[in-house]
Write a protein that holds these residues in place. Structure first.
Motif, PDB file in Angstrom:
ATOM      1  N   PRO A 181      79.288  34.883  46.197  1.00  0.00           N
ATOM      2  CA  PRO A 181      78.332  35.578  45.326  1.00  0.00           C
ATOM      3  C   PRO A 181      78.690  37.051  45.156  1.00  0.00           C
ATOM      4  O   PRO A 181      79.419  37.615  45.967  1.00  0.00           O
ATOM      5  CB  PRO A 181      77.007  35.422  46.074  1.00  0.00           C
ATOM      6  CG  PRO A 181      77.390  35.284  47.506  1.00  0.00           C
ATOM      7  CD  PRO A 181      78.699  34.537  47.506  1.00  0.00           C
ATOM      8  N   PHE A 182      78.181  37.647  44.094  1.00  0.00           N
ATOM      9  CA  PHE A 182      78.377  39.077  43.873  1.00  0.00           C
ATOM     10  C   PHE A 182      77.789  39.854  45.050  1.00  0.00           C
ATOM     11  O   PHE A 182      76.806  39.440  45.660  1.00  0.00           O
ATOM     12  CB  PHE A 182      77.681  39.534  42.593  1.00  0.00           C
ATOM     13  CG  PHE A 182      78.463  39.226  41.333  1.00  0.00           C
ATOM     14  CD1 PHE A 182      79.710  38.624  41.382  1.00  0.00           C
ATOM     15  CD2 PHE A 182      77.940  39.548  40.092  1.00  0.00           C
ATOM     16  CE1 PHE A 182      80.419  38.350  40.227  1.00  0.00           C
ATOM     17  CE2 PHE A 182      78.643  39.281  38.930  1.00  0.00           C
ATOM     18  CZ  PHE A 182      79.884  38.685  38.997  1.00  0.00           C
ATOM     19  N   ARG A 183      78.390  40.988  45.336  1.00  0.00           N
ATOM     20  CA  ARG A 183      77.877  41.862  46.395  1.00  0.00           C
ATOM     21  C   ARG A 183      76.657  42.626  45.887  1.00  0.00           C
ATOM     22  O   ARG A 183      76.676  43.191  44.790  1.00  0.00           O
ATOM     23  CB  ARG A 183      78.956  42.858  46.834  1.00  0.00           C
ATOM     24  CG  ARG A 183      78.499  43.818  47.932  1.00  0.00           C
ATOM     25  CD  ARG A 183      79.635  44.721  48.384  1.00  0.00           C
ATOM     26  NE  ARG A 183      79.992  45.700  47.370  1.00  0.00           N
ATOM     27  CZ  ARG A 183      79.416  46.901  47.249  1.00  0.00           C
ATOM     28  NH1 ARG A 183      78.420  47.260  48.074  1.00  0.00           N
ATOM     29  NH2 ARG A 183      79.809  47.737  46.312  1.00  0.00           N
ATOM     30  N   LEU A 184      75.583  42.628  46.699  1.00  0.00           N
ATOM     31  CA  LEU A 184      74.365  43.341  46.327  1.00  0.00           C
ATOM     32  C   LEU A 184      74.507  44.818  46.654  1.00  0.00           C
ATOM     33  O   LEU A 184      74.794  45.187  47.791  1.00  0.00           O
ATOM     34  CB  LEU A 184      73.156  42.760  47.071  1.00  0.00           C
ATOM     35  CG  LEU A 184      71.820  43.476  46.837  1.00  0.00           C
ATOM     36  CD1 LEU A 184      71.365  43.317  45.394  1.00  0.00           C
ATOM     37  CD2 LEU A 184      70.752  42.955  47.801  1.00  0.00           C
ATOM     38  N   ILE A 185      74.307  45.656  45.636  1.00  0.00           N
ATOM     39  CA  ILE A 185      74.281  47.102  45.863  1.00  0.00           C
ATOM     40  C   ILE A 185      72.849  47.491  46.204  1.00  0.00           C
ATOM     41  O   ILE A 185      71.960  47.442  45.346  1.00  0.00           O
ATOM     42  CB  ILE A 185      74.756  47.872  44.614  1.00  0.00           C
ATOM     43  CG1 ILE A 185      76.215  47.536  44.313  1.00  0.00           C
ATOM     44  CG2 ILE A 185      74.585  49.372  44.823  1.00  0.00           C
ATOM     45  CD1 ILE A 185      76.760  48.235  43.085  1.00  0.00           C
ATOM     46  N   SER A 186      72.622  47.857  47.438  1.00  0.00           N
ATOM     47  CA  SER A 186      71.268  48.180  47.891  1.00  0.00           C
ATOM     48  C   SER A 186      71.049  49.677  48.065  1.00  0.00           C
ATOM     49  O   SER A 186      69.928  50.115  48.334  1.00  0.00           O
ATOM     50  CB  SER A 186      70.970  47.475  49.224  1.00  0.00           C
ATOM     51  OG  SER A 186      71.926  47.850  50.202  1.00  0.00           O
ATOM     52  N   ASP A 187      72.099  50.453  47.882  1.00  0.00           N
ATOM     53  CA  ASP A 187      72.012  51.900  48.095  1.00  0.00           C
ATOM     54  C   ASP A 187      72.142  52.617  46.750  1.00  0.00           C
ATOM     55  O   ASP A 187      73.142  52.447  46.041  1.00  0.00           O
ATOM     56  CB  ASP A 187      73.117  52.359  49.047  1.00  0.00           C
ATOM     57  CG  ASP A 187      72.912  53.794  49.534  1.00  0.00           C
ATOM     58  OD1 ASP A 187      72.140  54.540  48.884  1.00  0.00           O
ATOM     59  OD2 ASP A 187      73.524  54.156  50.552  1.00  0.00           O
ATOM     60  N   GLU A 188      71.144  53.430  46.423  1.00  0.00           N
ATOM     61  CA  GLU A 188      71.178  54.163  45.159  1.00  0.00           C
ATOM     62  C   GLU A 188      72.326  55.163  45.116  1.00  0.00           C
ATOM     63  O   GLU A 188      72.717  55.619  44.030  1.00  0.00           O
ATOM     64  CB  GLU A 188      69.843  54.885  44.941  1.00  0.00           C
ATOM     65  CG  GLU A 188      68.689  53.936  44.665  1.00  0.00           C
ATOM     66  CD  GLU A 188      67.389  54.658  44.390  1.00  0.00           C
ATOM     67  OE1 GLU A 188      67.374  55.903  44.525  1.00  0.00           O
ATOM     68  OE2 GLU A 188      66.404  53.997  44.051  1.00  0.00           O
ATOM     69  N   LYS A 189      72.876  55.505  46.280  1.00  0.00           N
ATOM     70  CA  LYS A 189      74.008  56.425  46.304  1.00  0.00           C
ATOM     71  C   LYS A 189      75.246  55.808  45.654  1.00  0.00           C
ATOM     72  O   LYS A 189      76.178  56.526  45.271  1.00  0.00           O
ATOM     73  CB  LYS A 189      74.319  56.831  47.749  1.00  0.00           C
ATOM     74  CG  LYS A 189      73.247  57.717  48.380  1.00  0.00           C
ATOM     75  CD  LYS A 189      73.594  58.090  49.802  1.00  0.00           C
ATOM     76  CE  LYS A 189      72.508  58.969  50.422  1.00  0.00           C
ATOM     77  NZ  LYS A 189      72.787  59.303  51.846  1.00  0.00           N
ATOM     78  N   GLU A 190      75.250  54.465  45.526  1.00  0.00           N
ATOM     79  CA  GLU A 190      76.354  53.798  44.834  1.00  0.00           C
ATOM     80  C   GLU A 190      76.116  53.730  43.331  1.00  0.00           C
ATOM     81  O   GLU A 190      77.043  53.902  42.540  1.00  0.00           O
ATOM     82  CB  GLU A 190      76.543  52.378  45.377  1.00  0.00           C
ATOM     83  CG  GLU A 190      77.201  52.299  46.727  1.00  0.00           C
ATOM     84  CD  GLU A 190      77.597  50.881  47.083  1.00  0.00           C
ATOM     85  OE1 GLU A 190      78.559  50.361  46.493  1.00  0.00           O
ATOM     86  OE2 GLU A 190      76.926  50.288  47.948  1.00  0.00           O
ATOM     87  N   THR A 191      74.871  53.462  42.935  1.00  0.00           N
ATOM     88  CA  THR A 191      74.589  53.311  41.506  1.00  0.00           C
ATOM     89  C   THR A 191      74.485  54.654  40.793  1.00  0.00           C
ATOM     90  O   THR A 191      74.830  54.756  39.610  1.00  0.00           O
ATOM     91  CB  THR A 191      73.288  52.519  41.291  1.00  0.00           C
ATOM     92  OG1 THR A 191      72.202  53.189  41.949  1.00  0.00           O
ATOM     93  CG2 THR A 191      73.412  51.110  41.823  1.00  0.00           C
ATOM     94  N   ALA A 192      74.022  55.689  41.485  1.00  0.00           N
ATOM     95  CA  ALA A 192      73.834  56.998  40.841  1.00  0.00           C
ATOM     96  C   ALA A 192      75.133  57.562  40.269  1.00  0.00           C
ATOM     97  O   ALA A 192      75.163  57.984  39.103  1.00  0.00           O
ATOM     98  CB  ALA A 192      73.186  57.976  41.816  1.00  0.00           C
ATOM     99  N   PRO A 193      76.245  57.602  41.036  1.00  0.00           N
ATOM    100  CA  PRO A 193      77.494  58.125  40.457  1.00  0.00           C
ATOM    101  C   PRO A 193      77.988  57.289  39.281  1.00  0.00           C
ATOM    102  O   PRO A 193      78.542  57.833  38.317  1.00  0.00           O
ATOM    103  CB  PRO A 193      78.485  58.053  41.631  1.00  0.00           C
ATOM    104  CG  PRO A 193      77.641  58.019  42.855  1.00  0.00           C
ATOM    105  CD  PRO A 193      76.411  57.281  42.467  1.00  0.00           C
ATOM    106  N   LEU A 194      77.780  55.970  39.370  1.00  0.00           N
ATOM    107  CA  LEU A 194      78.195  55.093  38.275  1.00  0.00           C
ATOM    108  C   LEU A 194      77.420  55.404  36.999  1.00  0.00           C
ATOM    109  O   LEU A 194      78.000  55.541  35.913  1.00  0.00           O
ATOM    110  CB  LEU A 194      77.999  53.629  38.683  1.00  0.00           C
ATOM    111  CG  LEU A 194      78.306  52.572  37.611  1.00  0.00           C
ATOM    112  CD1 LEU A 194      79.751  52.683  37.151  1.00  0.00           C
ATOM    113  CD2 LEU A 194      78.011  51.178  38.157  1.00  0.00           C
ATOM    114  N   LEU A 195      76.098  55.532  37.125  1.00  0.00           N
ATOM    115  CA  LEU A 195      75.271  55.863  35.963  1.00  0.00           C
ATOM    116  C   LEU A 195      75.607  57.252  35.426  1.00  0.00           C
ATOM    117  O   LEU A 195      75.632  57.468  34.210  1.00  0.00           O
ATOM    118  CB  LEU A 195      73.792  55.788  36.336  1.00  0.00           C
ATOM    119  CG  LEU A 195      73.191  54.391  36.427  1.00  0.00           C
ATOM    120  CD1 LEU A 195      71.801  54.446  37.053  1.00  0.00           C
ATOM    121  CD2 LEU A 195      73.113  53.740  35.048  1.00  0.00           C
ATOM    122  N   ALA A 196      75.869  58.189  36.317  1.00  0.00           N
ATOM    123  CA  ALA A 196      76.217  59.551  35.893  1.00  0.00           C
ATOM    124  C   ALA A 196      77.515  59.550  35.091  1.00  0.00           C
ATOM    125  O   ALA A 196      77.630  60.242  34.067  1.00  0.00           O
ATOM    126  CB  ALA A 196      76.347  60.461  37.110  1.00  0.00           C
TER     127      ALA A 196
END
Length: 723
Positions: A116-131
């Motif tokens: 299965p896909f890896r769950l990103i549970s930390d916003e520190k991972e998604t924030a740089p991606l969105l930025a």
């Protein structure tokens, strides 16, 4: 061996009322339990699960209980263990919906032989991606506040299962393309073999729909589904629950649409309203006894929420006969923050909480409390206020007032402070200033071909920036808002001014704009570190964060139009469905705030500004007049008490309320004739037009302006007549 119901109740030591008993013993079919605040819903739900196992002989492993948060799931498991033993509790499943989705995806991965896909549970991972995506699409850097908004919008789109056309509607309300960012974000996650929490639900739902064998596996596993806090559940979550429960057809949902306050997170209370239409065997149960609050609070809150249209018919009643009048604090001449600090300095019994709408609302209060050394604790502090667009703009203006050659600051705000420069002219002015060493505005004024409006705007901006540097912080903020035209920019951009209001309140205590900027840095650090007080005099919390909690005394800040409610009902157009939905949620938010109080409730409001507080007190005044059981004390900012001074125009004698029966047919006929749009004649103000009538107060537009009257006070007098 099964227990009898009497043996079961004796073992638990609980005393259940009739409605609670019915909820506990209704085990089969589709059941919706509507539980008012303070009615003991969690105890009833846990007791019901125990009844199913111990009295009905239902296998604990066949019961799945879904809660809103991990903390709530753990709390329910612990409560069950206390009542029925840790061994039984270990055989039950208490999960969040994301928890069960993780289990579904894991099972599907085993069936398909795929990782299965890896769950990103930390916003520190998604924030740089969105930025990074935001910068690529919009060509500028996203603030921390922008990132938070993007996450919220993307989560809302996925949780509400919006189609492309519905998703594009978000672009019309924002300065950037939500749809484009969301698509790029999803593509990047898939390419990396990752998913976020919202994707986890989407994938689990798709797997259940696409694989009948997988769905049957969970139908056989879970014969009974229990759902807590159903009013906070999103559309996609309700669909997952529906699929899981359709096997055995045993679904028990506990909630209260009157307490649904998470619309911004895609909470979907419509599922509760449609429950009996969705399921043929649906049964609706009620728990209407509030064991928390005083009679006055319960009665006022019940009458208040009854005005919402989208709700089930129910009436909250108080278990105790304890009476504590609700009081208004009319803020006049001094800030509400200073008044609250004065209150906090006094000794008090029990817990005292200050509740507010938005996180930024509390920053000026924290400022005052810190200055006075008054202890407090704060729930759920959000630091995005300090990196919001508005604060960044004010920082840029402050920087420009200190250094007129600051190119970055100038390019950030030149079109927000009414210079009327085009982007090309602004860039040219920056290049010219770099060559000549002049300020950018001086360089702009020396350029040929500028329009008259640009010349005038640049001169004004130059003078104002010079004045801002020497002014007190509060004066500087006024100059920014009105002379530089920043308020007009916010209005053009349809941006809310709540952050600006908080900033202006902070400015009152600073000598300069530079000092205000430094204080903001200090306050951010204070809030980042969190409360350092073991025995706080005040608990500070948004109303949202206070849900599910209770306090001995509650103070609700900003109980007036513009904040609570943000938009007055009379200003909502009949065709504006979205505004009506938002207004009803604001009423629910205020209702939740009111019902956090056990003993005392204070509403902070402002003279001349009406809203939910006035509605509460108008009803209490009518009841007091009809039943002669006392009135409402009002504390003004000078700490003086004045009987019933909170209500309406001082030209109306409130004493008249004591002499009429507002529940009579005559009064209803009198009130009903003043339909909005009709012309009336007032003895003093002349001819006017009715713009609002809620049965308690009347708003009339005269040539001299709009005025409000208490219908109870003018009833039976030769004051108002049809024109």
């Amino acid at each position: 061996m099964k227990q009898s119901f009497d043996e079961f109740i004796k073992q638990t030591g609980l005393e259940l009322n009739g409605q609670q008993m019915e909820a506990v013993t209704q085990t089969d079919g589709h059941v919706l339990l509507l539980a008012v605040p303070g009615s003991g819903k969690t105890v009833s739900l846990v007791t019901r699960i125990g009844y199913m196992v111990m009295c009905c002989g239902i296998d604990p492993s066949s019961i799945l209980t879904l809660t809103y948060t991990v903390a709530a799931a753990n709390d329910m498991r612990q409560r069950y263990a206390v009542l029925f033993g840790a061994d039984q509790a270990s055989r039950l499943e208490f999960r969040t919906i994301n928890g069960i989705c993780s289990k579904i995806i894991g099972r599907a991965a085993e069936r398909y032989g795929k990782e299965p896909f890896r769950l990103i549970s930390d916003e520190k991972e998604t924030a740089p991606l969105l930025a990074s995506i935001y910068r690529d699409i919009e060509g500028k850097t996203a603030t921390e506040s922008d990132i938070k908004s993007l996450r919220s919008y993307i989560a809302y789109i996925k949780n509400m299962m919006l189609d492309p056309e519905e998703e594009r509607s978000f672009d019309e309300k924002n300065e950037y393309s939500i749809a484009a960012v969301r698509k790029a974000y999803d593509k990047a996650l898939r390419a990396a073999g990752c998913m976020d929490y919202d994707d986890q639900m989407r994938y689990a739902l798709n797997m259940l729909k696409a694989d009948p064998g997988l769905l049957k596996y969970y139908h056989n596993m879970y014969r009974y589904i229990c759902v807590d806090e159903a009013q906070d559940t999103s559309k996609i979550q309700h669909e997952i629950i529906r699929l899981l429960a359709e096997g055995a057809g045993n679904l028990f949902m506990v909630g209260d649409e009157d307490q649904s306050i998470y619309g911004f997170r895609a909470a979907w209370p419509e599922a509760l309203l449609e429950f009996d239409r969705q399921y043929e065997d649906a049964r609706l149960l009620l728990m209407e006894t509030n064991y928390r609050s005083s009679v006055d609070i319960v009665e006022a809150a019940d009458a208040f929420i009854a005005k919402n249209a989208k709700r089930h018919a129910k009436h909250m009643r108080a278990a105790s006969d304890r009476r504590e009048p609700i009081e208004a604090i009319r803020v006049s001449g001094r800030s509400q923050y200073e008044l609250i600090a004065d209150i906090a300095a006094e000794a008090a019994d029990g817990t005292r909480a200050v509740l507010y709408r938005d996180n930024e609302s509390v920053v000026p209060l924290v400022d005052i409390l810190e200055r006075r050394g008054i202890s407090y604790s704060i729930k759920g502090a959000d630091l995005t206020f300090f990196t919001s667009r508005i604060l960044n703009d004010i920082r840029a203006i402050a920087a420009l007032s200190e250094n007129g050659r600051d190119e970055a600051a100038f390019m950030e705000v030149y079109y927000k402070i009414s210079t009327f420069l085009t982007k090309a002219d602004a860039e040219k002015a920056c290049r010219t200033a770099y060559k000549t060493g002049d300020s950018i505005l001086d360089a702009a004024l020396s350029m040929q071909g500028l329009s008259m409006s640009a010349l005038k705007g640049c001169r004004t901006a130059k003078n104002m920036l010079a004045g801002i540097k020497a002014a007190r912080a509060s004066e500087a903020m006024d100059m920014i808002r009105y002379e530089l035209g920043y308020d007009k920019y916010l209005e053009r951009s349809k941006m809310k001014k709540n952050k600006l209001r908080a900033l202006c309140a902070l400015a009152d205590n600073e000598e300069s704009l530079e000092g205000l900027m430094l204080r903001l840095d200090e306050l951010r650090e204070m809030l980042h570190e969190g409360s350092r007080h073991e025995t706080p005099r005040l608990i500070l919390s948004t109303i949202h964060a206070s849900k599910g909690l209770e306090y001995d005394t509650v103070y609700i800040m900003d109980a007036c139009e513009g904040i609570l409610p943000e938009t007055a009902e009379r200003n909502i157009m009949p065709w504006d469905k979205e505004a009506k939905i938002q207004y009803e949620e604001e009423r629910r938010l205020f209702y939740v705030g009111m019902t956090r109080a056990r003993n005392k409730l204070y509403l902070l409001t402002y003279p001349g500004k009406h809203g939910f507080a006035d509605e509460i007190f108008a009803r209490i005044a009518q009841k007091a007049a009809a039943h002669k059981d006392g009135g409402v004390r009002t504390l003004n900012s000078a700490d003086k008490e004045s009987e019933n001074s909170v209500f309406f125009d001082n030209s109306v004698l409130v004493q008249a309320l004591e002499q009429i029966d507002t529940e009579s047919i005559e009064f209803a006929d009198f009130s009903g004739q003043f339909i909005p749009g009709i012309s009336i004649e007032h003895k003093k103000y002349g001819r006017g037009t009715v713009t609002y009538n809620d049965g308690a107060k009347l708003t009339v537009s005269f040539e001299s302006g709009s005025r409000e009257f208490s219908l109870a006070a003018v009833f039976g007098k030769d004051i108002l007549s049809l024109g």
